[in-house]
Design an enzyme around this catalytic site. Structure first.
Site, PDB file in Angstrom:
ATOM      1  N   GLN A 198       0.808  -1.617  -0.261  1.00 35.88           N
ATOM      2  CA  GLN A 198       0.157  -0.129   0.053  1.00 35.88           C
ATOM      3  C   GLN A 198       0.856   0.880   0.180  1.00 35.88           C
ATOM      4  OE1 GLN A 198      -2.960   0.005   3.751  1.00 35.88           O
ATOM      5  NE2 GLN A 198      -3.585   2.122   2.247  1.00 35.88           N
ATOM      6  N   THR A 199       0.543   2.354  -1.206  1.00 34.42           N
ATOM      7  CA  THR A 199       2.074   3.297  -0.810  1.00 34.42           C
ATOM      8  C   THR A 199       0.720   4.637  -0.763  1.00 34.42           C
ATOM      9  OG1 THR A 199       0.782   3.650  -3.395  1.00 34.42           O
ATOM     10  CG2 THR A 199       2.687   2.331  -2.445  1.00 34.42           C
ATOM     11  N   VAL A 200      -0.947   4.902  -0.630  1.00 38.13           N
ATOM     12  CA  VAL A 200      -1.709   5.260  -0.647  1.00 38.13           C
ATOM     13  C   VAL A 200      -2.393   5.291   0.604  1.00 38.13           C
ATOM     14  CG1 VAL A 200      -3.028   7.015  -1.286  1.00 38.13           C
ATOM     15  CG2 VAL A 200      -2.215   6.729  -2.673  1.00 38.13           C
ATOM     16  N   HIS A 236      -8.168   2.102  -0.748  1.00 40.91           N
ATOM     17  CA  HIS A 236      -9.297   1.578  -1.909  1.00 40.91           C
ATOM     18  C   HIS A 236      -8.944   0.325  -3.357  1.00 40.91           C
ATOM     19  CE1 HIS A 236      -4.716   3.197  -2.247  1.00 40.91           C
ATOM     20  NE2 HIS A 236      -5.071   2.334  -3.623  1.00 40.91           N
ATOM     21  N   HIS A 278      -8.544  -1.398  -6.410  1.00 43.71           N
ATOM     22  CA  HIS A 278      -8.125  -1.645  -8.044  1.00 43.71           C
ATOM     23  C   HIS A 278      -9.006  -2.140  -8.878  1.00 43.71           C
ATOM     24  CE1 HIS A 278      -4.125   0.352  -7.256  1.00 43.71           C
ATOM     25  NE2 HIS A 278      -4.171  -0.094  -6.106  1.00 43.71           N
TER      26      HIS A 278
HETATM   27  P1  5GP Z   1      -2.041   1.012  -3.779  1.00 42.41           P
HETATM   28  O1  5GP Z   1      -0.157   1.152  -3.425  1.00 42.41           O
HETATM   29  O2  5GP Z   1      -1.799   2.196  -2.111  1.00 42.41           O
HETATM   30  O3  5GP Z   1      -3.090   0.479  -3.633  1.00 42.41           O
HETATM   31  O4  5GP Z   1      -2.331   2.102  -4.862  1.00 42.41           O
HETATM   32  C1  5GP Z   1      -2.289   3.826  -4.405  1.00 42.41           C
HETATM   33  C2  5GP Z   1      -2.340   4.020  -6.513  1.00 42.41           C
HETATM   34  O5  5GP Z   1      -3.017   5.422  -6.151  1.00 42.41           O
HETATM   35  C3  5GP Z   1      -0.814   3.656  -7.477  1.00 42.41           C
HETATM   36  O6  5GP Z   1      -1.482   2.863  -8.435  1.00 42.41           O
HETATM   37  C4  5GP Z   1      -0.988   5.225  -7.590  1.00 42.41           C
HETATM   38  O7  5GP Z   1      -0.828   5.258  -9.525  1.00 42.41           O
HETATM   39  C5  5GP Z   1      -2.165   5.777  -7.356  1.00 42.41           C
HETATM   40  N1  5GP Z   1      -2.086   7.100  -7.563  1.00 42.41           N
HETATM   41  C6  5GP Z   1      -0.983   7.952  -6.423  1.00 42.41           C
HETATM   42  N2  5GP Z   1      -1.385   8.902  -6.536  1.00 42.41           N
HETATM   43  C7  5GP Z   1      -2.071   9.510  -6.938  1.00 42.41           C
HETATM   44  C8  5GP Z   1      -2.911  10.687  -7.497  1.00 42.41           C
HETATM   45  O8  5GP Z   1      -2.955  11.631  -7.140  1.00 42.41           O
HETATM   46  N3  5GP Z   1      -4.152  10.940  -8.543  1.00 42.41           N
HETATM   47  C9  5GP Z   1      -4.502   9.634  -8.811  1.00 42.41           C
HETATM   48  N4  5GP Z   1      -5.838   9.597 -10.043  1.00 42.41           N
HETATM   49  N5  5GP Z   1      -3.716   8.194  -7.988  1.00 42.41           N
HETATM   50  C10 5GP Z   1      -2.766   7.886  -7.580  1.00 42.41           C
END
Ligand code: 5GP
Ligand code: ZN
Length: 140
Positions: free
Chosen positions: A96-98, A102, A104
């Protein structure tokens, strides 16, 4: 409604940060991922802030999955997707990065390497049956 001032997805849900939003419901929003792994890669998030799967309420989780299903149907009907992967990353260990929950929605395209070069992050290998039973018991 929970919001975190330094959270990008709270900013997107509130309309304070730009996004390509494709759908909204009372509790959730769907917007295009800025780094799409396949064409149509969309993120579905609750409007109310929750960090991850452990933090999101059941109502918001259901709303996200319901909206994700609608996006999946659009990807199939409008983009010609042959299948869809739903993915959630909860925790740093799960990539997880955000840190606003959420899901996908990743449209998949069969035999179209220009659109879809991703696989699954594991190899299917038969497990040890005793170990499967032991861990299954811990989860029962
Ligand atoms: P995670 O790694 O947390 O599951 O996924 C975070 C997702 O958020 C990544 O696929 C990344 O591309 C997307 N993301 C990060 N920052 C933003 C943003 O500012 N706007 C949008 N639309 N997507 C973002
Ligand atoms: Zn947030």
């Amino acid at each position: 409604m929970r919001t975190e001032s330094d959270c990008v997805f709270c900013g997107i849900s509130a309309g304070d940060l730009p996004s390509t939003t494709v759908a909204r419901s009372e509790r959730a929003i769907a917007f295009m991922d800025i780094n799409p792994v396949t064409p149509g890669h969309t993120l579905v998030a609750p409007l109310s802030h929750a960090t991850d799967l452990f933090d999101v309420t059941a109502e918001d989780l259901v709303a996200c999955v319901h909206l994700a299903q609608q996006i999946a149907e659009r990807a199939r009907d409008r983009l010609g997707a042959d299948g869809v992967n739903l993915l959630n990353c909860s925790g740093v260990a799960a990539n997880q990065t955000v840190f606003h929950f959420h899901v996908h929605v990743i449209p998949r395209f069969e035999d179209q390497p220009s659109k879809d070069r991703i696989g699954l992050p594991w190899e299917s290998v038969p497990g040890d049956l005793d170990e499967i039973e032991r861990i299954g018991a811990l989860l029962s």
